[in-house]
Design a protein around this motif. Sequence first.
Motif, PDB file in Angstrom:
ATOM      1  N   TYR A 109     106.821 110.752  37.413  1.00 60.56           N
ATOM      2  CA  TYR A 109     106.077 110.690  38.663  1.00 60.56           C
ATOM      3  C   TYR A 109     105.234 109.415  38.667  1.00 60.56           C
ATOM      4  N   VAL A 130     112.477 128.670  30.617  1.00 61.18           N
ATOM      5  CA  VAL A 130     112.374 127.211  30.767  1.00 61.18           C
ATOM      6  C   VAL A 130     111.015 126.805  30.198  1.00 61.18           C
ATOM      7  N   SER A 132     108.195 123.782  29.741  1.00 63.85           N
ATOM      8  CA  SER A 132     107.750 122.574  30.444  1.00 63.85           C
ATOM      9  C   SER A 132     106.596 121.908  29.686  1.00 63.85           C
ATOM     10  N   LEU A 157      97.755 120.527  35.849  1.00 64.86           N
ATOM     11  CA  LEU A 157      98.401 120.339  34.552  1.00 64.86           C
ATOM     12  C   LEU A 157      97.967 118.997  33.995  1.00 64.86           C
ATOM     13  N   HIS A 174     107.901 127.195  42.421  1.00 63.94           N
ATOM     14  CA  HIS A 174     106.863 126.317  41.873  1.00 63.94           C
ATOM     15  C   HIS A 174     107.138 124.885  42.310  1.00 63.94           C
ATOM     16  N   ILE A 176     105.080 120.562  42.452  1.00 62.55           N
ATOM     17  CA  ILE A 176     103.951 119.668  42.182  1.00 62.55           C
ATOM     18  C   ILE A 176     103.495 119.077  43.523  1.00 62.55           C
TER      19      ILE A 176
HETATM   20  C1  MD6 Z   1     106.611 119.467  36.914  1.00 63.46           C
HETATM   21  N1  MD6 Z   1     107.930 121.405  36.741  1.00 63.46           N
HETATM   22  O1  MD6 Z   1     105.765 119.985  36.200  1.00 63.46           O
HETATM   23  C2  MD6 Z   1     107.698 120.269  37.523  1.00 63.46           C
HETATM   24  N2  MD6 Z   1     110.320 123.963  36.252  1.00 63.46           N
HETATM   25  O2  MD6 Z   1     106.618 118.281  37.169  1.00 63.46           O
HETATM   26  C3  MD6 Z   1     108.938 122.235  37.020  1.00 63.46           C
HETATM   27  O3  MD6 Z   1     109.665 122.079  37.978  1.00 63.46           O
HETATM   28  C4  MD6 Z   1     109.146 123.380  36.144  1.00 63.46           C
HETATM   29  O4  MD6 Z   1     106.995 123.287  35.127  1.00 63.46           O
HETATM   30  C5  MD6 Z   1     110.613 125.008  35.492  1.00 63.46           C
HETATM   31  C6  MD6 Z   1     109.714 125.509  34.580  1.00 63.46           C
HETATM   32  C7  MD6 Z   1     108.487 124.951  34.446  1.00 63.46           C
HETATM   33  C8  MD6 Z   1     108.178 123.848  35.244  1.00 63.46           C
END
Ligand code: MD6
Length: 207
Positions: A109, A130, A132, A157, A174, A176
């Motif tokens: 990003y 998953v 992260s 985060l 979910h 961002i």
């Molecule tokens: C992000 N995260 O944190 C995007 N997907 O940039 C995700 O799309 C994500 O945080 C699956 C599981 C956990 C996540």
Amino acid sequence: MAEPMEIRGFRYWPGLLDAAAQAALVAELRAVVAAAPLYAPVTPGGRPMSVRMTSAGRLGWVTDRRGYRYEAAHPSGVAWPPIPASVLALWHGLTGLDRAPDCCLVNFYGEGAKMGLHQDRDEGDFTFPVLSISLGDEALFRVGGTDRRDPTESLWLRSGDVLLMGGAARLAWHGIDRLRFRSSRLLPGGGRINLTLRVVATSPSSS
Ligand code: MD6
Ligand code: FE
């Protein structure tokens, strides 16, 4: 391992990776990006995404006019590089699984980048979680339920934070919403890296 917090069925370890671990991980990711450069993906509808993307592992997640899917090679045709050993160690330590992930999706990003509300559902088996990992600038993560219309809540985060989305939360919506650009000094040019580790389960991986 520290006990995680729980947020909407996600397990959350704020600041799990210390500054040294974050810097070591960035160095490993520089090698990944040197082998499989970040590229600008396009949604199946033809919209450019604001994040840049690459993958490590047996399979990489890709999107283009042909759809969302996993592929064995980078769009350039080169094989995806291996998932860094430190990332695999985190996966096994936090999930307790012997099974290795097939994919480590790398999202970058830059200023103004975001990711719309989505479910991760291109994998073949939702019984696997998953994982992260967030690095660099702070990002506002929004999480809801398994129905698109469920109420959402948001959390910032930060670099070194780790989230595990499994069980009932595996198919939670979910995304961002925004970044606090240059809120971290981890990446010299600013920006944020998010790694997501997935079992794709189309065929067994070596563990
Ligand atoms: C992000 N995260 O944190 C995007 N997907 O940039 C995700 O799309 C994500 O945080 C699956 C599981 C956990 C996540
Ligand atoms: Fe996701």
